[in-house]
Design a protein around this motif. Sequence first.
Motif, PDB file in Angstrom:
ATOM      1  N   GLY A 160       0.809  -1.214   0.000  1.00 28.60           N
ATOM      2  CA  GLY A 160       0.000   0.000   0.000  1.00 28.60           C
ATOM      3  C   GLY A 160       0.838   1.258   0.000  1.00 28.60           C
ATOM      4  N   ASP A 161       1.944   1.229   0.742  1.00 33.30           N
ATOM      5  CA  ASP A 161       2.834   2.386   0.797  1.00 33.30           C
ATOM      6  C   ASP A 161       3.500   2.613  -0.562  1.00 33.30           C
ATOM      7  OD1 ASP A 161       4.267   4.443   2.456  1.00 33.30           O
ATOM      8  OD2 ASP A 161       6.002   3.287   1.794  1.00 33.30           O
ATOM      9  N   ARG A 162       3.913   1.542  -1.200  1.00 40.95           N
ATOM     10  CA  ARG A 162       4.573   1.670  -2.496  1.00 40.95           C
ATOM     11  C   ARG A 162       3.611   2.190  -3.569  1.00 40.95           C
ATOM     12  NH1 ARG A 162       7.787   1.538   0.497  1.00 40.95           N
ATOM     13  NH2 ARG A 162       9.792   0.464   0.608  1.00 40.95           N
ATOM     14  N   LEU A 163       2.329   1.839  -3.443  1.00 45.84           N
ATOM     15  CA  LEU A 163       1.350   2.272  -4.434  1.00 45.84           C
ATOM     16  C   LEU A 163       0.635   3.563  -4.031  1.00 45.84           C
ATOM     17  CD1 LEU A 163      -0.268  -1.173  -5.354  1.00 45.84           C
ATOM     18  CD2 LEU A 163       1.515   0.083  -6.593  1.00 45.84           C
ATOM     19  N   GLY A 164       0.886   4.029  -2.814  1.00 49.54           N
ATOM     20  CA  GLY A 164       0.250   5.257  -2.348  1.00 49.54           C
ATOM     21  C   GLY A 164      -1.207   5.082  -1.961  1.00 49.54           C
ATOM     22  N   LEU A 165      -1.607   3.858  -1.600  1.00 51.14           N
ATOM     23  CA  LEU A 165      -3.005   3.596  -1.242  1.00 51.14           C
ATOM     24  C   LEU A 165      -3.339   4.194   0.125  1.00 51.14           C
ATOM     25  CD1 LEU A 165      -3.235  -0.179  -2.287  1.00 51.14           C
ATOM     26  CD2 LEU A 165      -3.832   1.851  -3.645  1.00 51.14           C
ATOM     27  N   PRO A 166      -4.586   4.594   0.349  1.00 50.81           N
ATOM     28  CA  PRO A 166      -4.992   5.103   1.671  1.00 50.81           C
ATOM     29  C   PRO A 166      -4.688   4.058   2.742  1.00 50.81           C
ATOM     30  CG  PRO A 166      -6.687   5.572   0.050  1.00 50.81           C
ATOM     31  CD  PRO A 166      -5.699   4.648  -0.623  1.00 50.81           C
TER      32      PRO A 166
END
Length: 300
Positions: A241-247
């Motif tokens: 999620g951090d790598r993809l910028g997800l909430p």
Amino acid sequence: MVASVALAGCASAPLAPGGDLAQEKGLVQKNGLRAKMLVRVDKKAVEAAKTVRIEPVTIAANASKKPLNEKDRRLLENAIGRRICDGLAQGYQVVPMTSPADLTVETEITYVGTTEGAAAGASKAVSIATSALTPVPFVPRLPIGLGGLAVQAEARDPTGKRVAVLVWSRGADMFTNGGRMSDVGDAYALADDFGNDFSEMVTSGTDPVSAGVKLPTLIGHKSSPICDQYGQRNFVANFVGDRLGLPPDWTDQAGNAGTGTAGSASTTSAAATPGTATSGTATSGTGGATAAKAGAKSGT
């Protein structure tokens, strides 16, 4: 030149104790590489303690200029409570909220610098595209829309005397914080840093700056059933999620669900004052976990 670029790519967060801590004497300012702190710890007192009770984490009524929704509030409260509980469990034994304890921990989030979701998303898109199309291994985040976090926590002995205090603030930067598309994206990322600094300070009796950097390890890691109320963090999902910028609420279902004492009702005081800490003027609370000393302190 390097210094000016670093300053331009870093958000700021206020370092100002609130509530009763505003009158606290003996606090010493310590500045780490990125975080600023006001600290005081009674090494003998925390080393002599065997049990610790963790009160629900709260958020000051005016912590953010942009109103936060209940989901985001619970997410932050739960993330900080979970990290503090897990960290303190390495040096203390967990007891229920109704049990007496040698130390009682109170924590309040006093400032949330919101992240500009659109800017974080654009920055992440540029980073992913650049990495996919060029041999560049790392692309700094765009230095716009960066968020921040300020928290204060204290540990009291059974008489009510403060034996450990940490007032902490840090802004996100373009190099170490990837950015997630959420108002609390950066604050959520910084929650672990605060929780780690505070729990390390209490268990070691040394302020975070003087203690230096410690490499994480799972060897001898202790767990507490009371910390389970915060839910387990899915490290793989969080990494992706951090790598993809997800909430963050997409990958942290425990925080999203408001487990732990997070499930508590939001109680906003009409008389709340700016930056009040542990004074009953905060809104909502998570983390009524309690950590207690299970064995010998690390480093003692």
